[in-house]
Design a protein around this motif. Structure first.
Motif, PDB file in Angstrom:
ATOM      1  N   GLY A  69       0.847  -1.194   0.000  1.00 23.89           N
ATOM      2  CA  GLY A  69       0.000   0.000   0.000  1.00 23.89           C
ATOM      3  C   GLY A  69       0.878   1.238   0.000  1.00 23.89           C
ATOM      4  N   GLU A  70       0.704   2.104   0.977  1.00 28.42           N
ATOM      5  CA  GLU A  70       1.483   3.344   1.030  1.00 28.42           C
ATOM      6  C   GLU A  70       2.757   3.206   1.847  1.00 28.42           C
ATOM      7  OE1 GLU A  70       0.712   5.866  -0.987  1.00 28.42           O
ATOM      8  OE2 GLU A  70      -0.823   4.439  -1.622  1.00 28.42           O
ATOM      9  N   ARG A  71       2.972   2.035   2.443  1.00 30.63           N
ATOM     10  CA  ARG A  71       4.160   1.853   3.286  1.00 30.63           C
ATOM     11  C   ARG A  71       5.271   1.100   2.555  1.00 30.63           C
ATOM     12  NH1 ARG A  71       3.793   3.305   8.405  1.00 30.63           N
ATOM     13  NH2 ARG A  71       5.591   2.041   9.012  1.00 30.63           N
ATOM     14  N   TYR A  72       6.475   1.626   2.697  1.00 31.36           N
ATOM     15  CA  TYR A  72       7.639   0.983   2.097  1.00 31.36           C
ATOM     16  C   TYR A  72       8.434   0.259   3.173  1.00 31.36           C
ATOM     17  CZ  TYR A  72       6.586   3.780  -2.010  1.00 31.36           C
ATOM     18  OH  TYR A  72       5.960   4.326  -3.096  1.00 31.36           O
ATOM     19  N   GLY A  73       9.114  -0.815   2.771  1.00 31.41           N
ATOM     20  CA  GLY A  73       9.987  -1.540   3.683  1.00 31.41           C
ATOM     21  C   GLY A  73      11.291  -1.877   2.986  1.00 31.41           C
ATOM     22  N   LEU A  74      12.276  -2.348   3.739  1.00 30.96           N
ATOM     23  CA  LEU A  74      13.562  -2.719   3.147  1.00 30.96           C
ATOM     24  C   LEU A  74      13.508  -4.157   2.641  1.00 30.96           C
ATOM     25  CD1 LEU A  74      16.049  -1.284   5.825  1.00 30.96           C
ATOM     26  CD2 LEU A  74      15.158  -0.169   3.765  1.00 30.96           C
ATOM     27  N   SER A  75      14.040  -4.396   1.459  1.00 34.12           N
ATOM     28  CA  SER A  75      14.245  -5.777   1.034  1.00 34.12           C
ATOM     29  C   SER A  75      15.346  -6.359   1.914  1.00 34.12           C
ATOM     30  CB  SER A  75      14.659  -5.833  -0.437  1.00 34.12           C
ATOM     31  OG  SER A  75      15.997  -5.387  -0.583  1.00 34.12           O
ATOM     32  N   THR A  76      15.481  -7.679   1.898  1.00 31.61           N
ATOM     33  CA  THR A  76      16.521  -8.307   2.720  1.00 31.61           C
ATOM     34  C   THR A  76      17.901  -7.739   2.372  1.00 31.61           C
ATOM     35  OG1 THR A  76      15.167 -10.288   2.544  1.00 31.61           O
ATOM     36  CG2 THR A  76      17.320 -10.540   3.559  1.00 31.61           C
ATOM     37  N   THR A  77      18.136  -7.559   1.078  1.00 34.99           N
ATOM     38  CA  THR A  77      19.432  -7.022   0.637  1.00 34.99           C
ATOM     39  C   THR A  77      19.679  -5.624   1.212  1.00 34.99           C
ATOM     40  OG1 THR A  77      19.450  -8.314  -1.393  1.00 34.99           O
ATOM     41  CG2 THR A  77      20.713  -6.246  -1.416  1.00 34.99           C
ATOM     42  N   ALA A  78      18.676  -4.766   1.148  1.00 36.92           N
ATOM     43  CA  ALA A  78      18.840  -3.400   1.661  1.00 36.92           C
ATOM     44  C   ALA A  78      18.996  -3.416   3.179  1.00 36.92           C
ATOM     45  CB  ALA A  78      17.658  -2.534   1.253  1.00 36.92           C
ATOM     46  N   ALA A 112      23.208  -1.183  10.024  1.00 33.76           N
ATOM     47  CA  ALA A 112      23.457  -2.629   9.935  1.00 33.76           C
ATOM     48  C   ALA A 112      24.959  -2.899   9.980  1.00 33.76           C
ATOM     49  CB  ALA A 112      22.860  -3.178   8.652  1.00 33.76           C
ATOM     50  N   PRO A 113      25.374  -3.982  10.634  1.00 34.00           N
ATOM     51  CA  PRO A 113      26.817  -4.262  10.749  1.00 34.00           C
ATOM     52  C   PRO A 113      27.506  -4.457   9.396  1.00 34.00           C
ATOM     53  CG  PRO A 113      25.480  -6.016  11.783  1.00 34.00           C
ATOM     54  CD  PRO A 113      24.536  -4.948  11.359  1.00 34.00           C
ATOM     55  N   ALA A 114      26.778  -4.945   8.390  1.00 32.53           N
ATOM     56  CA  ALA A 114      27.404  -5.199   7.083  1.00 32.53           C
ATOM     57  C   ALA A 114      27.128  -4.074   6.079  1.00 32.53           C
ATOM     58  CB  ALA A 114      26.926  -6.539   6.520  1.00 32.53           C
ATOM     59  N   TYR A 115      26.833  -2.867   6.573  1.00 32.52           N
ATOM     60  CA  TYR A 115      26.572  -1.719   5.694  1.00 32.52           C
ATOM     61  C   TYR A 115      27.736  -1.475   4.730  1.00 32.52           C
ATOM     62  CZ  TYR A 115      25.940   3.137   4.232  1.00 32.52           C
ATOM     63  OH  TYR A 115      25.809   4.286   3.491  1.00 32.52           O
ATOM     64  N   VAL A 116      27.427  -1.403   3.434  1.00 32.42           N
ATOM     65  CA  VAL A 116      28.461  -1.123   2.433  1.00 32.42           C
ATOM     66  C   VAL A 116      28.064   0.039   1.515  1.00 32.42           C
ATOM     67  CG1 VAL A 116      29.283  -3.518   2.389  1.00 32.42           C
ATOM     68  CG2 VAL A 116      27.546  -2.778   0.722  1.00 32.42           C
ATOM     69  N   GLY A 117      26.978   0.732   1.859  1.00 37.91           N
ATOM     70  CA  GLY A 117      26.454   1.781   0.990  1.00 37.91           C
ATOM     71  C   GLY A 117      27.470   2.849   0.624  1.00 37.91           C
ATOM     72  N   LEU A 169      23.573  -8.135  -6.028  1.00 38.46           N
ATOM     73  CA  LEU A 169      22.599  -7.149  -6.514  1.00 38.46           C
ATOM     74  C   LEU A 169      23.099  -5.731  -6.236  1.00 38.46           C
ATOM     75  CD1 LEU A 169      19.802  -6.422  -7.697  1.00 38.46           C
ATOM     76  CD2 LEU A 169      18.902  -6.550  -5.363  1.00 38.46           C
ATOM     77  N   VAL A 170      23.661  -5.527  -5.056  1.00 39.45           N
ATOM     78  CA  VAL A 170      24.208  -4.212  -4.709  1.00 39.45           C
ATOM     79  C   VAL A 170      25.348  -3.857  -5.665  1.00 39.45           C
ATOM     80  CG1 VAL A 170      25.380  -2.859  -2.926  1.00 39.45           C
ATOM     81  CG2 VAL A 170      23.543  -4.445  -2.289  1.00 39.45           C
ATOM     82  N   TRP A 171      26.263  -4.791  -5.861  1.00 37.28           N
ATOM     83  CA  TRP A 171      27.429  -4.544  -6.707  1.00 37.28           C
ATOM     84  C   TRP A 171      27.018  -4.296  -8.150  1.00 37.28           C
ATOM     85  CZ3 TRP A 171      32.265  -3.297  -5.631  1.00 37.28           C
ATOM     86  CH2 TRP A 171      33.201  -3.333  -6.660  1.00 37.28           C
ATOM     87  N   GLU A 172      26.097  -5.118  -8.660  1.00 34.70           N
ATOM     88  CA  GLU A 172      25.600  -4.943 -10.029  1.00 34.70           C
ATOM     89  C   GLU A 172      24.984  -3.556 -10.227  1.00 34.70           C
ATOM     90  OE1 GLU A 172      22.650  -7.850 -11.140  1.00 34.70           O
ATOM     91  OE2 GLU A 172      24.125  -9.434 -10.797  1.00 34.70           O
TER      92      GLU A 172
END
Lengths: 336, 336
Positions: free
Chosen positions: A74-83, A91-96, B10-13
């Motif tokens: 609906g109008e709410r967004y969530g993070l995919s597992t990857t995000a 998140a401990p594995a943040y690579v953004g 997916l992130v890398w791509e």
């Protein structure tokens, strides 16, 4: 990688690939994933929090749903597992942060001039691109790539079994973020690290060493790896993601210097995006050859076989090949 | 589009998506696919023919193998099915030229400034981006997009069943390449087309009309669709890929003008990347909203429902929705 059916989608996806990069970059710059992870999950709430136009946020979020980084109910967004795992700053594995380097104006310029680079067989960026002395892109690199490199460094530390090692003296060439040496020092309190790089880059590495609590065993050597004396007696000389910037003769010069800097029984440790000897895989390593063409005068993604030849010319006797799965990085280790 | 396992790939791509665009663009600029299709199939032969460095060609070709556009057997490269059908200049369905527009400096600049565009809710390119009068990008568009548009135009002509139609008088608004009107005229010798666009753009459309053998039934109307009188008595007013550049009020103004230009029983035909009403698909239509955010002050990818509302406000009674499968384009037709 060939497919049987002609795919106009594949053509279109590739034509517009740069748009997916830009969408993800904008989302990381606006820290959208961290905010959604914290429950700020509608267009209006995000627009208010980021001080952005709702129509801008809506277009961006829906794009990210299509790209696999967000979910929508609906109008709410969530993070995919990857995000959730890799793009939420908490998140401990943040690579953004890596996108700041990988899609930096400098690296992108090389690809903007790619046709010219193919024609001449090396970067079409003036002044040798990123290899100019003290180029500021390496400060960006040191900051942006630390999280991703930290994961690879941990895999390397496990491969080297550093926890059961004696008190190694380690030289980290073109250390950048410094993470490869720092992680070794973190896992073994006897390890002493010397990090070599440009002065402004080492300032970033020193911050990382401090944050990791290993400052007392972390010293720096300022300057060009080619010009500065390295001293000797090292148990390990690390060459992480460095050789690919240069032609084979230059790599051999560096490896000869590494050979001379090692203590008896010491080892050089090369971390690279190394394609298979026939350059038919792995995909990212094969592609990396084009990244070096776009950005360096004569660099390349060297195969295991090519690295072994260089090592032999530099006086090393035998080399072993290693994977760092699940990282795409590969390792060659050679003993003095 | 959500997935269950976190995917660093997916992130890398996505981080490197722009590199795949650049590789394909360079290959098209160097006409690599046409040459390989003609049997010039090794690095050295291609390098000699293109007057490029072998190491540049090698890095490019191997990248294209990984991306699904080439195959490789030892030292010989071949075209994947996709490249053979869509990227060999001698193939009837060649669409490679489209990259000249889709990855043009103008369109890419919008994405380079995407974070700013999200913030302000419209393009961050100065002077309204591509909507400035007589902007040269539309000449590029007319040349580059003709092959891809020609395919869509054929699907539209079938939808309209033009072959069994009476002698339609057709007005093609912002005709660009002119293909939507030209294909109608090709398939029915009674069809008369009036193409409206900037003067330099119409010169390209007129070339296409001549090549299609319909010059005698193809006339041009020079200027802005908003300012030039359209005349009236048309059986069809085509609005192909035009409304997405403007805000809804402006679209309604155009549609009102279309309504007035139609003969009794005449129809307006809107071709758009239209997302579903909930903007949850199709992927490329949803993504297109961001393309309009990046490149226009207030444009959007309008949903079927949004287009229907505009049509209603412009005086149209009922509208019908159509797919143009396998093209991602969608059509709304409304009768006067």
């Amino acid at each position: 990688m060939a497919e049987d059916e002609p795919s106009l989608s594949l053509v279109w996806e590739t034509f517009t690939g740069y748009q997916r990069t830009a969408a993800l970059k904008a989302a990381i710059e606006l820290d959208v994933f961290t905010l959604i992870g914290a429950g700020i999950a509608t267009v209006d709430a995000l627009a208010e929090r980021c001080d952005t136009a709702p129509r801008g946020v809506r277009a961006l979020l829906n794009h990210l749903v299509m790209d696999g980084f967000l979910t929508r109910d609906g109008e709410r967004y969530g993070l995919s597992t990857t995000a959730a795992v890799f793009l939420n700053r908490n998140a401990p594995a943040y690579v953004g942060s890596a996108i700041t380097f990988i899609a930096s104006p400098m690296i992108m310029e090389g690809f903007t001039r790619l046709t010219d680079a193919v024609r001449r067989g090396g970067t079409a960026i003036p002044d040798d691109g990123a290899l100019a002395p003290e180029h500021p892109v390496w400060v960006e690199f040191a900051r942006a790539m630390a999280p991703l490199a930290g994961m690879t460094a941990l895999l390397l530390a496990n491969l080297l079994d550093v926890e059961h090692a004696p008190a190694w003296k380690v030289l980290d060439i073109a250390a950048g973020h410094g993470m490869f040496g720092i992680v070794l020092a973190q896992l073994n309190s006897g390890v002493q690290v010397t990090a070599l790089d440009w002065k402004n880059v080492l300032a970033v590495a020193a911050q990382h060493a401090q944050a990791a609590g290993v400052s007392a065993r972390f010293r720096t050597l300022v300057g060009s790896a080619f010009d500065v004396p390295w001293e000797d007696g090292y148990d390990l000389v690390l060459l992480p993601n460095f050789l690919h910037h240069f032609d084979p003769a230059t790599c051999e010069r560096l490896l000869t210097k590494a050979h001379a800097a090692l203590a008896p029984g010491g080892r050089v440790v090369i971390v690279e995006f190394a394609p298979d000897d026939d350059r038919m895989g792995p995909p990212d390593a094969v592609r990396f050859s084009l990244t070096m063409l776009a950005g360096t005068p004569a660099g390349d993604a060297y195969t295991f076989a090519e690295l072994e030849t260089m090592l032999q010319h530099a006086g090393f006797q035998r080399a072993t090949r290693h994977e760092l799965s699940p990282s795409p990085a590969r390792v060659v280790i050679a003993e003095r």
